[in-house]
Design an enzyme around this catalytic site. Structure first.
Site, PDB file in Angstrom:
ATOM      1  N   PHE A 161       0.810  -1.230   0.000  1.00  0.00           N
ATOM      2  CA  PHE A 161       0.000   0.000   0.000  1.00  0.00           C
ATOM      3  C   PHE A 161       0.837   1.272   0.000  1.00  0.00           C
ATOM      4  CE2 PHE A 161      -2.766  -3.256   1.940  1.00  0.00           C
ATOM      5  CZ  PHE A 161      -3.891  -3.127   1.144  1.00  0.00           C
ATOM      6  N   CYS A 275      -0.592   3.141 -11.147  1.00  0.00           N
ATOM      7  CA  CYS A 275      -1.541   2.172 -10.577  1.00  0.00           C
ATOM      8  C   CYS A 275      -3.015   2.553 -10.575  1.00  0.00           C
ATOM      9  CB  CYS A 275      -1.096   1.810  -9.168  1.00  0.00           C
ATOM     10  SG  CYS A 275       0.449   0.879  -9.206  1.00  0.00           S
ATOM     11  N   PHE A 276      -3.359   3.808 -10.264  1.00  0.00           N
ATOM     12  CA  PHE A 276      -4.782   4.119 -10.080  1.00  0.00           C
ATOM     13  C   PHE A 276      -5.611   3.731 -11.310  1.00  0.00           C
ATOM     14  CE2 PHE A 276      -4.842   7.614  -6.546  1.00  0.00           C
ATOM     15  CZ  PHE A 276      -4.510   6.641  -5.624  1.00  0.00           C
TER      16      PHE A 276
END
Ligand code: NAD
Ligand code: UGA
Length: 458
Positions: A161, A275-276
């Site tokens: 994360f 990534c998003f």
């Protein structure tokens, strides 16, 4: 030296390098090796100039490299040597075949699983660190179980994360560490091994466990929720511009509700990063695959608003600069997708630069860490582009200044000096809302923030 555990990470990228450096730093009695199929990347990890810029990373690598942290090229041998293997390879959006443009391309993960199977001589724990679609562990397990020998593999999910730019502090003090496993005897035993590792520096209440599918899915969902907040506030920024409301004031008022919270409510030119977009599209693909059309549509719109925000920004520049950019010089301050990284993957700056070049503007681009990547990103684009380290030199002689990355250093620039060196009327488009807009307006700039009234002398 005899090490207590021998750990391998396959994939020496933005995640593999920093995460393993942190584990090596916190567990001096473990031997950590990171391998990659890209030999240049390994050479860079072994050099004075690391392939990834992250505040604090250099110091930790200096303290551990050659002691209990090693970067190596002999993937096959390292698989044989190590008992615990993290898989941290890239999982980009598929560009071909079924699911192109949405699904994750799992070819690197699958190749890694096959390599592990082929070269293992003893049983191992294999940990998914890469971000993967839910149910990938099943495919991994099937590949790993296809061998003929007695060797067994236990697959765990341990998604990462951390955010770029704050990777080292995120890794040192994460909100949580998530470990997903099968709830079988061997699954629970493997889970304990990983808990023992993280317990070296992370309080037990922050190490959470779940079934393996929840763990895989939680990673996609966390990114989707974060991106959704950015799209939500960006959609409201458009309404603020029409109504003289100020998006920062709205975000503050809304975010102070403890049920909502104040983070990830900064309006700007849209989210970038590797990534998003990839992870939301992956979620959209999964929902469609399972026949959940409405759910897919809901998440797809988070990405659409992100694209809309960039279009709006470009249209605003064109409309306010008298409808033409042809032959005008535009200075882009910041090309990285966010501050404190040199990473430009999916940076909004790439799209904005392309569109401006399409309008025949001439660009000077400045960024403290991302100029090399910017030059690679724009290498195939036709147009007049200069890359200049010094922001004052980049701005001199320009008609407009665009702030595209929220680097702290841009807040501290001498805008009087910059204004004097620019063509008049001088335009300032603050795509990150980081400057003192009133001060810049007083200096003489025509200032266009995001989601706030423009301050124009025209
Ligand atoms: P990256 O592209 O920087 O690194 C991946 C590395 O894996 C590359 O160097 C590549 O050469 C190597 N690789 C690919 N196949 C290989 C193989 N078979 N054997 C050995 N090496 C191989 O990617 P990244 O940004 O580090 O992301 C890795 C994963 O972590 C992705 O799934 C991503 O979604 C996830 N993630 C990324 C971040 C981030 O901030 N970048 C944060 C959390 C999770
Ligand atoms: C994001 C997540 O924050 C991490 O938790 C996750 O591990 C990671 O993706 C991943 O899976 O790769 P990252 O992309 O490195 O991390 O950076 P963020 O801080 O999330 O920023 C993403 C984008 O959103 C940037 O372009 C940033 O400028 C933008 N953003 C962020 C905003 O426009 N407004 C905000 O309020 C926050």
């Amino acid at each position: 030296m005899k090490y207590k555990k021998k750990i391998l990470c396959i994939g020496a990228g933005y995640v593999g390098g920093p995460t393993m450096a942190m584990i090596a730093y916190k567990c001096p009695d473990y031997r950590i090796t990171v391998v990659d199929t890209n030999p240049d990347r390994i050479d860079a990890w072994n050099s004075a100039e690391l392939p990834v810029y992250e505040p604090g990373l250099d110091q930790i690598v200096k303290k551990t490299r050659g002691k209990n942290l090693f970067f190596a090229k002999d993937v096959e041998n390292q698989i044989k040597e190590n008992d615990i293997i993290f898989v941290s390879v890239n999982t980009p959006t598929k560009t071909y075949g079924a699911g192109a443009g949405l699904a994750a391309d799992l070819q690197f993960v699958e190749k890694t699983a096959r390599q592990i199977l082929k070269h293992s001589r003893s049983s191992k724990i294999v940990i998914e660190k890469s971000t993967l679609p839910v149910k990938t562990a099943l495919a991994m397990e099937r590949i790993l179980a296809s061998g003929k020998g007695k060797i067994t593999f236990e697959v765990l999910s341990n998604p990462e994360f951390m955010a770029e730019g704050t990777a080292m502090s995120d890794l040192e003090n994460p909100d949580r560490v998530l470990i997903g496993s099968h709830e079988t005897k061997s699954g629970l035993k493997a889970r304990e091994e990983l808990i023992e590792l993280y317990s070296r520096w992370i309080p037990s209440e922050k190490i959470i466990t779940s079934n393996i599918w929840s763990s895989e899915l939680s990673k996609l969902v966390a990114n989707a929720f974060l991106a959704q907040r950015v799209s939500s506030i960006n959609s409201i920024s458009a309404l603020c511009e029409k109504t003289d409301a100020d998006v920062s004031e709205v975000a503050k008022a809304v975010g102070m509700d403890s049920r909502i919270g104040g983070k990830f409510l900064k309006a700007g030119i849209g989210f970038g990063g590797s990534c998003f977009k990839k992870d939301i599209l992956n979620l959209v693909y999964l929902c469609r695959y399972y026949g959940l059309k409405e759910v897919a549509f809901y998440w797809e719109n988070v990405v659409k608003i992100n694209e809309y925000q960039q279009e709006r920004f470009i249209a605003n520049i064109l409309n306010n600069m008298f409808g033409t950019l042809a032959g005008k010089k535009i200075c882009i301050l910041g090309f990285a997708f966010k501050a404190d990284t040199g990473d430009t993957r999916e940076s909004p700056a790439i799209y904005i630069a392309q569109k401006l070049l399409g309008e025949q503007a001439e660009l000077t681009i400045s960024d403290p860490k991302a100029l090399k990547n910017a030059a690679v990103d724009l290498a195939v684009i036709k147009g007049n582009i200069k890359y200049i380290d010094d922001p004052y030199m980049a701005a001199a002689g320009c008609h407009a200044l665009l702030i595209l990355t929220d680097w702290d250093l841009y807040k501290k620039l001498d805008f009087e000096k910059i204004y004097r060196s620019m063509v008049k009327p001088a335009f300032l488009f603050d795509g990150r809302n980081i400057l003192d807009h009133k001060k810049c307006f007083k200096i003489g700039f025509n200032v266009y923030p995001i989601g706030k009234p423009a301050l124009s002398h025209l």
